[in-house]
Design a protein around this motif. Sequence first.
Motif, PDB file in Angstrom:
ATOM      1  N   THR A  70       0.831  -1.204   0.000  1.00 36.46           N
ATOM      2  CA  THR A  70       0.000   0.000   0.000  1.00 36.46           C
ATOM      3  C   THR A  70       0.865   1.253   0.000  1.00 36.46           C
ATOM      4  OG1 THR A  70      -1.828  -1.146   1.101  1.00 36.46           O
ATOM      5  CG2 THR A  70      -1.784   1.267   1.260  1.00 36.46           C
ATOM      6  N   ALA A  71       1.885   1.285   0.832  1.00 41.23           N
ATOM      7  CA  ALA A  71       2.780   2.448   0.883  1.00 41.23           C
ATOM      8  C   ALA A  71       3.490   2.643  -0.454  1.00 41.23           C
ATOM      9  CB  ALA A  71       3.790   2.290   2.016  1.00 41.23           C
ATOM     10  N   GLY A  85      -1.872  14.933  -2.266  1.00 44.14           N
ATOM     11  CA  GLY A  85      -1.875  13.995  -1.145  1.00 44.14           C
ATOM     12  C   GLY A  85      -2.478  12.676  -1.590  1.00 44.14           C
ATOM     13  N   VAL A  86      -2.592  11.765  -0.643  1.00 41.81           N
ATOM     14  CA  VAL A  86      -3.165  10.454  -0.929  1.00 41.81           C
ATOM     15  C   VAL A  86      -3.997  10.025   0.276  1.00 41.81           C
ATOM     16  CG1 VAL A  86      -2.686   8.023  -1.434  1.00 41.81           C
ATOM     17  CG2 VAL A  86      -1.162   9.792  -2.318  1.00 41.81           C
ATOM     18  N   SER A  87      -5.213   9.574   0.024  1.00 35.61           N
ATOM     19  CA  SER A  87      -6.015   8.958   1.080  1.00 35.61           C
ATOM     20  C   SER A  87      -5.837   7.452   0.983  1.00 35.61           C
ATOM     21  CB  SER A  87      -7.498   9.302   0.928  1.00 35.61           C
ATOM     22  OG  SER A  87      -7.732  10.653   1.227  1.00 35.61           O
ATOM     23  N   VAL A  88      -5.590   6.832   2.120  1.00 45.35           N
ATOM     24  CA  VAL A  88      -5.498   5.379   2.220  1.00 45.35           C
ATOM     25  C   VAL A  88      -6.638   4.962   3.139  1.00 45.35           C
ATOM     26  CG1 VAL A  88      -4.104   3.429   3.007  1.00 45.35           C
ATOM     27  CG2 VAL A  88      -3.007   5.367   1.844  1.00 45.35           C
ATOM     28  N   MET A  89      -7.556   4.148   2.600  1.00 42.71           N
ATOM     29  CA  MET A  89      -8.750   3.784   3.363  1.00 42.71           C
ATOM     30  C   MET A  89      -8.941   2.280   3.391  1.00 42.71           C
ATOM     31  SD  MET A  89     -11.544   6.526   2.140  1.00 42.71           S
ATOM     32  CE  MET A  89     -10.994   7.848   1.103  1.00 42.71           C
ATOM     33  N   GLN A  90      -9.430   1.811   4.523  1.00 44.15           N
ATOM     34  CA  GLN A  90      -9.702   0.391   4.692  1.00 44.15           C
ATOM     35  C   GLN A  90     -10.894   0.284   5.628  1.00 44.15           C
ATOM     36  OE1 GLN A  90      -9.187  -2.078   7.427  1.00 44.15           O
ATOM     37  NE2 GLN A  90     -10.033  -3.455   5.879  1.00 44.15           N
ATOM     38  N   VAL A 107      -6.338   3.172  -2.292  1.00 46.58           N
ATOM     39  CA  VAL A 107      -5.305   4.199  -2.424  1.00 46.58           C
ATOM     40  C   VAL A 107      -5.874   5.227  -3.396  1.00 46.58           C
ATOM     41  CG1 VAL A 107      -2.962   4.706  -3.208  1.00 46.58           C
ATOM     42  CG2 VAL A 107      -3.439   2.566  -1.977  1.00 46.58           C
ATOM     43  N   ILE A 108      -6.095   6.447  -2.891  1.00 46.82           N
ATOM     44  CA  ILE A 108      -6.797   7.451  -3.685  1.00 46.82           C
ATOM     45  C   ILE A 108      -5.986   8.744  -3.747  1.00 46.82           C
ATOM     46  CG2 ILE A 108      -8.951   8.705  -3.999  1.00 46.82           C
ATOM     47  CD1 ILE A 108     -10.280   6.623  -2.126  1.00 46.82           C
TER      48      ILE A 108
END
Length: 142
Positions: A70-71, A85-90, A107-108
């Motif tokens: 993911t990173a 930026g980046v949104s990481v959602m789970q 990963v958005i």
Amino acid sequence: MMTQYDDTNIFAKILRGEIPSTKIFEADKLVAIMDVMPQSKGHCLVIPKTPSRNLLDADDAVLQDVIVATARLARAAKQAFEADGVSVMQFNEAAGGQSVFHLHVHVIPRFEGVELRPHGSSGMADPAVLAEQAEQIRRHLA
């Protein structure tokens, strides 16, 4: 009590090759694909191959692989689209916002002043656009 894993979910079908996807990369234990209903340009997913509903029932080793991938994907997507930026959602379980019950991470890429589209609001993306975006991300993977 945790609900059992259902291997008829869409990600399980994608992993078995029953449903097509736009792959960014694939490794022994996971795959990264483009989200077919993107909320932003470059919206992609990391999906482990090991069956688990979500973070709550996943093995720690799987979670380690997922967070590293993911990173790596987040850095590449941010560069590929020159995002701010980046949104990481789970999400975990229906009450937590989960709609597909196979562990996955969104990963958005995010852009100043641009709101995310609601998931699915504009239907499925053009496969050619997804393929081009996947290629853009691949060019930035280290």
